[in-house]
Design a protein around this motif. Structure first.
Motif, PDB file in Angstrom:
ATOM      1  N   MET A   1       0.838  -1.198   0.000  1.00 15.20           N
ATOM      2  CA  MET A   1       0.000   0.000   0.000  1.00 15.20           C
ATOM      3  C   MET A   1       0.875   1.252   0.000  1.00 15.20           C
ATOM      4  SD  MET A   1      -3.264  -0.325   0.004  1.00 15.20           S
ATOM      5  CE  MET A   1      -4.401  -1.695  -0.064  1.00 15.20           C
ATOM      6  N   LEU A   2       0.637   2.111  -0.972  1.00  8.76           N
ATOM      7  CA  LEU A   2       1.441   3.333  -1.095  1.00  8.76           C
ATOM      8  C   LEU A   2       0.662   4.534  -0.536  1.00  8.76           C
ATOM      9  CD1 LEU A   2       3.972   4.773  -2.235  1.00  8.76           C
ATOM     10  CD2 LEU A   2       2.695   5.076  -4.356  1.00  8.76           C
ATOM     11  N   ILE A   3       1.264   5.195   0.437  1.00 15.60           N
ATOM     12  CA  ILE A   3       0.629   6.364   1.047  1.00 15.60           C
ATOM     13  C   ILE A   3       1.374   7.615   0.598  1.00 15.60           C
ATOM     14  CG2 ILE A   3      -0.020   7.473   3.231  1.00 15.60           C
ATOM     15  CD1 ILE A   3      -1.102   4.818   3.565  1.00 15.60           C
ATOM     16  N   MET A   4       0.620   8.605   0.101  1.00 16.83           N
ATOM     17  CA  MET A   4       1.222   9.895  -0.220  1.00 16.83           C
ATOM     18  C   MET A   4       1.019  10.817   0.973  1.00 16.83           C
ATOM     19  SD  MET A   4       0.146  12.599  -3.220  1.00 16.83           S
ATOM     20  CE  MET A   4       1.224  12.073  -4.540  1.00 16.83           C
ATOM     21  N   LEU A   5       2.119  11.324   1.517  1.00 18.37           N
ATOM     22  CA  LEU A   5       2.051  12.212   2.679  1.00 18.37           C
ATOM     23  C   LEU A   5       2.434  13.622   2.247  1.00 18.37           C
ATOM     24  CD1 LEU A   5       2.014  12.886   5.742  1.00 18.37           C
ATOM     25  CD2 LEU A   5       4.353  12.008   5.854  1.00 18.37           C
ATOM     26  N   ILE A   6       1.530  14.574   2.492  1.00 25.40           N
ATOM     27  CA  ILE A   6       1.816  15.976   2.155  1.00 25.40           C
ATOM     28  C   ILE A   6       1.799  16.761   3.463  1.00 25.40           C
ATOM     29  CG2 ILE A   6       1.169  17.950   0.727  1.00 25.40           C
ATOM     30  CD1 ILE A   6      -0.522  15.941  -0.961  1.00 25.40           C
ATOM     31  N   GLU A   7       2.980  17.165   3.921  1.00 27.55           N
ATOM     32  CA  GLU A   7       3.128  17.769   5.257  1.00 27.55           C
ATOM     33  C   GLU A   7       4.398  18.617   5.238  1.00 27.55           C
ATOM     34  OE1 GLU A   7       1.534  17.648   8.575  1.00 27.55           O
ATOM     35  OE2 GLU A   7       3.090  19.211   8.524  1.00 27.55           O
ATOM     36  N   ASP A   8       4.251  19.892   5.608  1.00 30.25           N
ATOM     37  CA  ASP A   8       5.436  20.745   5.549  1.00 30.25           C
ATOM     38  C   ASP A   8       6.304  20.711   6.809  1.00 30.25           C
ATOM     39  OD1 ASP A   8       3.283  22.053   6.801  1.00 30.25           O
ATOM     40  OD2 ASP A   8       4.182  24.020   6.457  1.00 30.25           O
ATOM     41  N   VAL A  15       8.355  11.358  11.536  1.00 29.50           N
ATOM     42  CA  VAL A  15       7.720  10.450  12.497  1.00 29.50           C
ATOM     43  C   VAL A  15       6.653   9.597  11.809  1.00 29.50           C
ATOM     44  CG1 VAL A  15       5.928  10.628  14.264  1.00 29.50           C
ATOM     45  CG2 VAL A  15       8.170  11.556  14.704  1.00 29.50           C
ATOM     46  N   ILE A  16       5.851  10.229  10.948  1.00 26.73           N
ATOM     47  CA  ILE A  16       4.792   9.485  10.242  1.00 26.73           C
ATOM     48  C   ILE A  16       5.416   8.477   9.272  1.00 26.73           C
ATOM     49  CG2 ILE A  16       2.885   9.682   8.594  1.00 26.73           C
ATOM     50  CD1 ILE A  16       2.141  12.340   9.875  1.00 26.73           C
ATOM     51  N   GLU A  17       6.416   8.944   8.535  1.00 28.02           N
ATOM     52  CA  GLU A  17       7.101   8.037   7.593  1.00 28.02           C
ATOM     53  C   GLU A  17       7.613   6.803   8.327  1.00 28.02           C
ATOM     54  OE1 GLU A  17      10.364  10.142   5.830  1.00 28.02           O
ATOM     55  OE2 GLU A  17       9.031  11.369   4.593  1.00 28.02           O
ATOM     56  N   TYR A  18       8.275   7.058   9.460  1.00 29.60           N
ATOM     57  CA  TYR A  18       8.890   5.958  10.203  1.00 29.60           C
ATOM     58  C   TYR A  18       7.832   4.989  10.724  1.00 29.60           C
ATOM     59  CZ  TYR A  18      11.331   3.455  13.906  1.00 29.60           C
ATOM     60  OH  TYR A  18      11.826   2.474  14.716  1.00 29.60           O
ATOM     61  N   SER A  19       6.783   5.542  11.352  1.00 29.74           N
ATOM     62  CA  SER A  19       5.827   4.632  11.995  1.00 29.74           C
ATOM     63  C   SER A  19       4.972   3.891  10.968  1.00 29.74           C
ATOM     64  CB  SER A  19       4.964   5.378  13.020  1.00 29.74           C
ATOM     65  OG  SER A  19       3.962   6.092  12.353  1.00 29.74           O
ATOM     66  N   LEU A  20       4.612   4.557   9.870  1.00 33.15           N
ATOM     67  CA  LEU A  20       3.837   3.839   8.850  1.00 33.15           C
ATOM     68  C   LEU A  20       4.711   2.809   8.135  1.00 33.15           C
ATOM     69  CD1 LEU A  20       1.571   6.582   7.219  1.00 33.15           C
ATOM     70  CD2 LEU A  20       1.018   4.962   9.039  1.00 33.15           C
ATOM     71  N   GLY A  21       5.976   3.167   7.959  1.00 31.35           N
ATOM     72  CA  GLY A  21       6.922   2.239   7.340  1.00 31.35           C
ATOM     73  C   GLY A  21       7.027   0.960   8.160  1.00 31.35           C
ATOM     74  N   SER A  29       6.709  11.127   0.470  1.00 29.48           N
ATOM     75  CA  SER A  29       6.397  12.387   1.172  1.00 29.48           C
ATOM     76  C   SER A  29       6.677  13.618   0.333  1.00 29.48           C
ATOM     77  CB  SER A  29       7.253  12.519   2.431  1.00 29.48           C
ATOM     78  OG  SER A  29       7.117  11.406   3.218  1.00 29.48           O
ATOM     79  N   PHE A  30       5.884  14.630   0.609  1.00 35.17           N
ATOM     80  CA  PHE A  30       6.060  15.917  -0.058  1.00 35.17           C
ATOM     81  C   PHE A  30       5.931  17.036   0.956  1.00 35.17           C
ATOM     82  CE2 PHE A  30       4.631  12.916  -3.163  1.00 35.17           C
ATOM     83  CZ  PHE A  30       5.450  13.174  -4.252  1.00 35.17           C
ATOM     84  N   PRO A  45      -1.483   7.064  -5.533  1.00 33.83           N
ATOM     85  CA  PRO A  45      -1.207   6.309  -4.314  1.00 33.83           C
ATOM     86  C   PRO A  45      -2.495   5.589  -3.894  1.00 33.83           C
ATOM     87  CG  PRO A  45      -1.597   8.600  -3.784  1.00 33.83           C
ATOM     88  CD  PRO A  45      -1.691   8.484  -5.280  1.00 33.83           C
ATOM     89  N   ASP A  46      -2.402   4.732  -2.894  1.00 39.77           N
ATOM     90  CA  ASP A  46      -3.608   4.076  -2.384  1.00 39.77           C
ATOM     91  C   ASP A  46      -4.360   4.989  -1.436  1.00 39.77           C
ATOM     92  OD1 ASP A  46      -3.378   1.356  -3.562  1.00 39.77           O
ATOM     93  OD2 ASP A  46      -1.438   1.473  -2.561  1.00 39.77           O
ATOM     94  N   LEU A  47      -3.645   5.975  -0.874  1.00 42.39           N
ATOM     95  CA  LEU A  47      -4.294   6.893   0.067  1.00 42.39           C
ATOM     96  C   LEU A  47      -3.423   8.151   0.193  1.00 42.39           C
ATOM     97  CD1 LEU A  47      -5.997   5.941   3.361  1.00 42.39           C
ATOM     98  CD2 LEU A  47      -4.181   7.611   3.512  1.00 42.39           C
ATOM     99  N   VAL A  48      -4.074   9.286   0.458  1.00 44.85           N
ATOM    100  CA  VAL A  48      -3.339  10.547   0.643  1.00 44.85           C
ATOM    101  C   VAL A  48      -3.554  11.048   2.065  1.00 44.85           C
ATOM    102  CG1 VAL A  48      -3.091  12.950  -0.116  1.00 44.85           C
ATOM    103  CG2 VAL A  48      -3.646  11.179  -1.793  1.00 44.85           C
TER     104      VAL A  48
END
Ligand code: CA
Length: 233
Positions: A1-8, A15-21, A29-30, A45-48
């Motif tokens: 499952m591919l998650i697109m994360l948009i967070e500045d 933290v999100i990258e690590y825990s979801l990984g 991430s963007f 992605p499967d979810l944004v």
């Protein structure tokens, strides 16, 4: 499952990258929504996961652009804006869920799984609407007429779906505004006319099935005829 994360916020992103990984998700991430939009062209992605307050293009603008032609990809908003009005606005404009900051990572993971599960269940239904040679794939959000695929906006698609569900039913402009736009109360009946006009154009000859009842509204007339008085093909 591919998650697109948009967070500045860099720290939160990590933290999100690590825990979801660690939970087995792949995360791309963007820091801003402009770059994320460009990436969307190359694949979905499967979810944004979408922050709202961003440098450049704002989260809500990103959501609007995404939902113009993609009703399917689930979006969970993560934002420090936590008023009821903000949450309602995001949900009504097409977000699937909303998580106010700060939030626990377990809750984020749970919401992601719930949204993905719901999505999977919906995809299983497989619903297609059709009438008068016009076909609407409600999942893929695609229209087809014979071999052609007119590119409809979200509202044009919803209008057409409404007509196909209720052929020969007269809809007033106010009813169409309520049913298709609902919450965007600043709009008026000219909006309906403008969208019906572009929808008609995109449908070509099939657009003739949308009949105007002066001063009343519109209806889908399955028995409409072409210029020569023949059945519309
Ligand atoms: Ca932010």
């Amino acid at each position: 499952m591919l998650i697109m994360l948009i967070e500045d916020e860099g720290a939160l992103r990590e933290v999100i990258e690590y825990s979801l990984g660690r939970e087995g998700f792949q995360v791309i991430s963007f820091e801003n929504a402009n770059d994320a939009l460009i990436a969307l062209d190359e694949g979905r992605p499967d979810l944004v996961l979408l922050d709202l307050m961003l440098p450049g293009l704002q989260g809500m603008q990103f959501l609007d652009i995404l939902r113009q032609n993609d009703r399917k990809t689930p979006v969970i908003v993560i934002s420090a804006r936590n008023s009821e009005a903000d949450i309602i606005k995001a949900l009504e404009r097409g977000a699937d869920d909303y998580l106010p900051k700060p939030f626990g990572l377990k809750l984020l993971e749970t919401k992601i799984r719930v949204v993905l599960r719901r999505q999977g269940e919906q995809l299983g239904e497989g619903s297609v609407l059709s009438g008068c040679g016009v076909k609407l794939d409600l999942e893929a959000h695609k229209a087809a007429i014979g071999g052609t695929e007119p590119q409809l906006t979200l509202k044009e698609f919803d209008l057409l779906a409404l007509f196909l569900r209720r052929p020969e039913k007269v809809f007033t402009r106010d009813q169409l505004l309520n049913l298709v736009w609902g919450y965007e109360s600043e709009l008026n009946s000219r909006t309906v006319d403008a969208h019906v006009a572009t929808l008609r154009k995109k449908l070509g000859d099939k657009g003739r099935h949308i009949k105007t009842l002066p001063k009343i509204g519109y209806l889908w007339d399955p028995k409409a005829l072409d210029e020569q008085g023949e059945e519309i093909r």
